[in-house]
Design a protein around this motif. Structure first.
Motif, short mmCIF file in Angstrom:
data_model
loop_
_atom_site.label_atom_id
_atom_site.label_comp_id
_atom_site.label_asym_id
_atom_site.label_seq_id
_atom_site.Cartn_x
_atom_site.Cartn_y
_atom_site.Cartn_z
N UNK A 198 47.70 38.45 33.83
CA UNK A 198 47.57 39.80 34.24
C UNK A 198 46.67 40.64 33.37
N UNK A 203 43.08 39.40 32.19
CA UNK A 203 42.07 39.78 33.71
C UNK A 203 41.93 41.08 33.25
N UNK A 204 42.85 41.98 33.24
CA UNK A 204 42.62 43.42 33.16
C UNK A 204 41.82 43.94 31.99
N UNK A 213 38.27 42.84 32.82
CA UNK A 213 37.87 43.85 33.66
C UNK A 213 37.43 45.17 32.94
N UNK A 224 33.88 44.20 31.77
CA UNK A 224 32.80 44.13 32.87
C UNK A 224 32.62 45.52 33.26
N UNK A 225 33.68 46.40 33.40
CA UNK A 225 33.42 47.72 34.18
C UNK A 225 32.13 48.46 33.60
N UNK A 263 35.50 26.17 35.96
CA UNK A 263 35.84 27.41 36.20
C UNK A 263 35.19 27.96 37.42
N UNK A 264 35.72 29.00 38.28
CA UNK A 264 35.00 29.59 39.08
C UNK A 264 33.77 30.47 38.69
#
Lengths: 344, 73
Positions: free
Chosen positions: B2, B5-6, B9, B12-13, B63-64
């Protein structure tokens, strides 16, 4: 693996199917091109208010879980997959045939770019040029969950607030429920939910699975005939071209209640003010008919029951053909006038 | 997971909600589109506008793929 795409030129439409009125859309795939999820929503708000980093992170966590289970979970993804398309790329549409598959970085690069909304413009133009009625899914694409009484919390994956007397409320959804599945498909975001709504037939029950206080609950939701028409399309960039076709280039907005009262109009009588009147080309039909900004439209084509611009635009492309005329009765100051415009 | 990923993010934000051209006053839209490519084409975090290579790397790394379609304002 993160891929940044900044143009629709050459975009594989057999893979990328989404609400093309967005300016920001995210797709998550397996390497075999199976789609896990979509992210990105927009409404009448500023575009940034309908997305959030927290919401995107929640979607990404769901995607990682789906990836770990794949391919054992393929049935939960089947209806999320793209469908057959008429054109392989945007520039294959006649309206966009002047564009090239690549951007002209050495020249006017922005002008060489196909914008997402132009894809829908091109699709609608084909329907219009064939003199066909635009079906509801074409006029009201990717319905907002609010159309059925749901508001997604943008900071979460799929936690909702529910309007009591709506389709969602009548199905038994409650405030704080987290939507897990619709129509058998895993919901990883509001965009996933909208994709499912976009594909649903009218007047048919749809299965919804929610997480309520940690426990799964299965519900059946009924969407009545014409449910999409409750949607608001006025914010969409693609409505600009619908205005060209129907209102002669006018942007119409509801008048304030105080103005309505002062005019002696009841709540269900049509009264849409021309907030903008197009000045050029085919967007100037209303101007040519004598309408100006601030005029209040009281009747269109003999009907005085349109409560919103969205309803009026839908009527125009579903009931009127290019070349038809539509009478307009409107108020300017204390005087009422009538005119006609040509439908495009 | 968690936290990781945050954190990703947040990084990426900056790319999602701002363009790399922020701070350059009076840029034309042409300038912004060129600047976006110049800034990000060699960025290790991103594959720039090459979806097929993205799928190849995802296949190799199991990976996706996250494909972001973003209109440069």
């Amino acid at each position: 693996m993160s891929v940044r795409l900044v143009k629709c030129n050459g975009l594989d439409l057999s893979l990328f199917q989404f609400d093309s009125d967005l300016t920001f859309a995210v797709f998550f795939f397996n390497a075999d091109r199976t789609l896990y999820a979509r992210y990105g929503t927009r409404s009448q708000h500023d575009a940034d208010k309908d997305v959030s980093l927290e919401g995107l992170a929640a979607t990404m966590r769901t995607v990682l879980a789906l990836h770990a289970e794949y391919p054992g979970n393929a049935t939960k993804l089947a209806k999320k997959q793209p469908v057959a398309v008429e054109q392989p790329t945007p520039e294959s549409y006649p309206l966009l045939s002047q564009f090239k598959p690549e951007l002209d970085y050495g020249g006017r690069v922005a002008g060489s770019c196909i914008h997402c909304h132009q894809i829908r413009d091109a699709q609608r133009m084909i329907v219009r040029q064939q003199n066909k009625t635009m079906p509801d899914p074409v006029v009201f694409p990717f319905p907002s969950p609010r159309t059925i009484g749901l508001s997604f919390d943008k900071q979460t994956r799929s936690t909702v607030q529910v309007e009591e007397d709506s389709s969602a409320g009548l199905a038994g959804l409650r405030n704080g429920d987290e939507i897990e599945q619709i129509d058998g498909q895993q919901v990883a975001s509001e965009a996933d939910f909208q994709w499912a709504l976009n594909r649903l037939p009218d007047d048919n029950p749809v299965a919804v699975v929610i997480n309520r206080a940690g426990k799964p609950v299965s519900l059946s939701m009924h969407l009545p005939e014409g449910w999409r028409r409750k949607g608001d399309i006025s914010w969409r960039p693609t409505s600009w071209d619908l205005r060209r076709m129907v209102t002669g280039g006018m942007v119409l907005k509801p008048i304030p209640d105080s103005t309505r009262e002062s005019m002696g109009l009841s709540a269900d009588e049509m009264a849409l003010v021309a907030d903008h009147v197009g000045q050029f080309g085919a967007h100037a039909r209303a101007k040519q008919a004598g309408l100006v900004k601030g005029d209040i439209v009281l009747e269109f084509d003999g009907r005085a029951d349109f409560q919103s611009e969205s309803e009026l635009l839908a009527y125009g492309v579903q009931q009127k053909k290019p070349g038809d005329e539509a009478g307009i009765r409107y108020r300017r100051g204390n005087e009422t006038h009538s005119t006609k415009i040509r439908i495009e | 997971m968690r936290v990781r990923v945050t954190c990703l993010m947040l990084g990426w934000g900056l790319l999602f909600f701002q363009t790399p051209t922020a701070g350059f006053a009076q840029q034309t839209r042409d300038d912004k589109v060129r600047s976006d490519r110049e800034t990000l084409k060699d960025d290790d975090s991103w594959n720039y506008d090459d979806l097929e290579q993205g799928f190849e790397v995802a296949r190799r790394d199991r990976k996706p793929v996250m494909a972001v379609l973003r209109c440069i304002p």
